[in-house]
Scaffold this motif. Structure first.
Motif, short mmCIF file in Angstrom:
data_model
loop_
_atom_site.label_atom_id
_atom_site.label_comp_id
_atom_site.label_asym_id
_atom_site.label_seq_id
_atom_site.Cartn_x
_atom_site.Cartn_y
_atom_site.Cartn_z
N ASP A 139 46.90 35.15 41.84
CA ASP A 139 46.37 35.94 40.73
C ASP A 139 45.08 36.56 41.27
OD1 ASP A 139 48.37 35.01 39.01
OD2 ASP A 139 47.17 33.30 38.39
N LEU A 140 45.06 37.89 41.38
CA LEU A 140 43.93 38.60 42.00
C LEU A 140 43.22 39.47 40.98
CD1 LEU A 140 45.71 39.83 45.25
CD2 LEU A 140 44.30 37.79 44.97
N HIS A 141 41.90 39.37 40.96
CA HIS A 141 41.09 40.26 40.13
C HIS A 141 40.76 41.49 40.95
CE1 HIS A 141 37.47 41.88 38.16
NE2 HIS A 141 38.08 41.45 37.06
N TYR A 142 40.93 42.68 40.35
CA TYR A 142 40.70 43.92 41.08
C TYR A 142 39.91 44.91 40.24
CZ TYR A 142 44.28 46.13 38.22
OH TYR A 142 44.98 46.63 37.15
N LYS A 143 39.33 45.88 40.94
CA LYS A 143 38.65 47.02 40.31
C LYS A 143 39.36 48.29 40.78
CE LYS A 143 34.14 44.82 40.30
NZ LYS A 143 32.79 44.83 40.86
N GLU A 144 39.48 49.24 39.86
CA GLU A 144 40.12 50.51 40.19
C GLU A 144 39.09 51.62 40.12
OE1 GLU A 144 43.75 53.40 38.59
OE2 GLU A 144 43.37 51.49 37.60
N TYR A 145 39.04 52.43 41.18
CA TYR A 145 38.13 53.56 41.26
C TYR A 145 38.93 54.86 41.22
CZ TYR A 145 34.78 50.04 42.80
OH TYR A 145 33.98 48.94 42.87
N HIS A 146 38.25 55.99 41.00
CA HIS A 146 38.92 57.29 40.99
C HIS A 146 39.20 57.80 42.41
CE1 HIS A 146 38.76 58.10 36.71
NE2 HIS A 146 37.51 57.67 36.69
N GLY A 147 38.37 57.42 43.36
CA GLY A 147 38.51 57.93 44.72
C GLY A 147 38.38 56.83 45.77
N VAL A 148 38.76 57.17 46.99
CA VAL A 148 38.75 56.22 48.11
C VAL A 148 37.59 56.57 49.04
CG1 VAL A 148 40.06 55.44 50.11
CG2 VAL A 148 41.24 55.97 47.99
N LEU A 149 36.81 55.56 49.41
CA LEU A 149 35.78 55.70 50.43
C LEU A 149 36.28 55.02 51.70
CD1 LEU A 149 32.59 54.90 48.33
CD2 LEU A 149 33.23 57.10 49.30
N PRO A 150 36.13 55.65 52.87
CA PRO A 150 36.72 55.08 54.08
C PRO A 150 36.18 53.70 54.46
CG PRO A 150 35.45 57.06 54.58
CD PRO A 150 35.48 56.91 53.10
N TRP A 151 34.94 53.39 54.12
CA TRP A 151 34.38 52.08 54.46
C TRP A 151 34.71 51.02 53.41
CZ3 TRP A 151 31.50 56.48 53.72
CH2 TRP A 151 30.84 56.58 52.51
N ARG A 152 35.28 51.43 52.28
CA ARG A 152 35.65 50.47 51.24
C ARG A 152 37.12 50.08 51.35
NH1 ARG A 152 33.87 52.43 45.61
NH2 ARG A 152 35.65 53.79 45.82
N GLY A 153 37.95 50.92 51.93
CA GLY A 153 39.36 50.62 52.09
C GLY A 153 40.23 51.84 51.96
N ASN A 154 41.55 51.63 52.03
CA ASN A 154 42.50 52.73 52.01
C ASN A 154 43.08 53.02 50.63
OD1 ASN A 154 42.24 53.03 54.78
ND2 ASN A 154 43.91 51.63 55.22
#
Length: 134
Positions: free
Chosen positions: A107-122
């Motif tokens: 069971d994983l807690h996640y956050k959703e963003y509008h855009g992708v930053l290369p140092w944060r992930g794909n």
């Protein structure tokens, strides 16, 4: 007298340019914050951990995939279907915990963003903690 009028016009153009530049910076900063740092949604996803890897050419990020099972609309007469949830992992400690328990039910807690930053992930989904392991 003509010099005073010229200086006032020059001062007026300077104020105008200052306000235009300020508005552009404020609008640009707000847009960047909203696109890349504003948390659009957050929640919990559950499923079996397919993989957790560290990868990247320039920015090494932690990535993972969760396989979710359920009954789908497109399946034949109630057959089980699987859904994939691809995500990035924020913290190395969370990655190590997932890597050590690969194949288990998470069971994983996640956050959703509008855009992708290369140092944060794909992906736009960033897992910040493990809620439960079964």
């Amino acid at each position: 007298m003509a010099e005073d009028i010229y200086k006032e016009k020059k001062r007026g153009y300077g104020k105008f340019i200052f306000w235009i530049v300020l508005i552009i910076f404020l609008f640009g900063g707000t847009t960047i914050w909203y696109k890349y740092y504003f948390v659009f949604g957050e929640g919990v996803k559950s499923g079996y951990l397919n993989y957790a890897v560290r990868k990247g050419n320039v920015f090494k990020t932690y990535e993972g995939k969760l396989i979710q099972q359920g009954f789908g609309n497109n399946s034949k007469s109630g057959a089980l279907t699987s859904y994939e949830f691809e995500f990035s992992i924020e913290d190395e400690a969370v990655f190590k915990q997932m890597e050590a328990n690969s194949g288990k039910y998470f069971d994983l807690h996640y956050k959703e963003y509008h855009g992708v930053l290369p140092w944060r992930g794909n992906t736009v989904y960033v897992v910040d903690k493990v809620v439960n392991i079964k």
